[in-house]
Design an enzyme around this catalytic site. Structure first.
Site, PDB file in Angstrom:
ATOM      1  N   CYS A 146       0.821  -1.207   0.000  1.00 59.35           N
ATOM      2  CA  CYS A 146       0.000   0.000   0.000  1.00 59.35           C
ATOM      3  C   CYS A 146       0.858   1.261   0.000  1.00 59.35           C
ATOM      4  O   CYS A 146       2.027   1.253   0.374  1.00 59.35           O
ATOM      5  CB  CYS A 146      -0.944   0.017   1.198  1.00 59.35           C
ATOM      6  SG  CYS A 146      -0.135   0.049   2.819  1.00 59.35           S
ATOM      7  N   CYS A 147       0.233   2.344  -0.469  1.00 58.22           N
ATOM      8  CA  CYS A 147       0.809   3.688  -0.393  1.00 58.22           C
ATOM      9  C   CYS A 147      -0.335   4.640  -0.070  1.00 58.22           C
ATOM     10  O   CYS A 147      -1.434   4.191   0.266  1.00 58.22           O
ATOM     11  CB  CYS A 147       1.515   4.067  -1.692  1.00 58.22           C
ATOM     12  SG  CYS A 147       0.468   4.101  -3.159  1.00 58.22           S
ATOM     13  N   GLY A 148      -0.107   5.928  -0.148  1.00 55.87           N
ATOM     14  CA  GLY A 148      -1.119   6.886   0.271  1.00 55.87           C
ATOM     15  C   GLY A 148      -2.465   6.689  -0.394  1.00 55.87           C
ATOM     16  O   GLY A 148      -3.503   6.630   0.270  1.00 55.87           O
TER      17      GLY A 148
END
EC number: 3.1.3.48
Length: 217
Positions: A146-148
């Protein structure tokens, strides 16, 4: 190789079976399809994170999870979460991982970035390789990347993984753009994926996920 459809996902949940007064789902297990009785609605809302999607069996992608997503994540029995950013995720996610003994791996986009650098831009080859080494090792599963927002950085890593799996560039690009929204994809991301040297990722076939071994045959 064309992108698989949602029906091809190994960990999908099949259609409801209403052959009597009870409600069942046909849930796939390692032994086959097992009929599970649904006795009541969940007490908490089951809300997936932004841009959540299964990638392969026990491998998932999304934007940064928030507290409303935690009941959903618990159902995945995650062992590892890979966070694709220089900055730390929200405190709530750190506490969630600590409470539930989930290994939170920090994959810095640019470990040499200075205070004036934008931490949301780009991924280095080194950081991509580190994440992919985690992904190709089955002892880290179930695993969430995941990322932002779950778009460009996560899309870069998954795109490079698809290259390892032998996908053609058209299919890789289509999957990447599926998550970028109305603003579209970034040409630099697609160029990075295209130029990535897949030979830099070492795959131990004894410790690789089955779906990866199948794609390499």
């Amino acid at each position: 190789m064309d992108s698989p459809t949602l029906e091809d996902r190994e960990n999908s949940i099949e259609d409801c079976d209403d052959d009597d007064d009870n409600i069942y789902i046909n849930e796939e297990t390692e032994e086959g399809h097992e009929k599970v009785l649904v006795t009541h609605a969940p007490q908490e809302r089951i809300v997936p994170p932004l841009n959540f999607c299964p990638v392969e069996r026990y491998l998932y992608r999304s934007g940064q999870p928030s507290p409303v997503n935690f009941p959903f994540l618990l159902n995945l029995n995650l062992k590892t979460i890979v966070w694709l950013a220089n900055e730390e995720p929200q405190d709530s996610l750190l506490e969630f991982c600590d409470t539930h003994k989930i290994n939170l791996q920090f994959a810095a986009i640019n470990p040499d970035a200075g205070e004036d650098d934008n931490p949301w831009d780009g991924l280095t080859e080194h950081s991509i390789i580190n994440v992919l080494q985690t992904i190709v090792t089955k002892e880290n599963y179930p695993l969430l990347v995941c990322c932002g927002m779950g778009r460009h950085r996560t899309g870069t890593v998954i795109g490079c993984l698809r290259r390892i799996m032998g996908w053609n560039l058209a299919s890789v690009s289509e999957e990447y753009r599926r998550f970028t929204g109305s603003r579209g994809g970034r040409i630099l991301v697609e160029l990075l994926i295209e130029a990535f040297d897949t030979a830099l990722v070492e795959i131990d076939k004894k410790n690789a996920p089955d779906w990866l071994l199948t794609s390499l045959e």
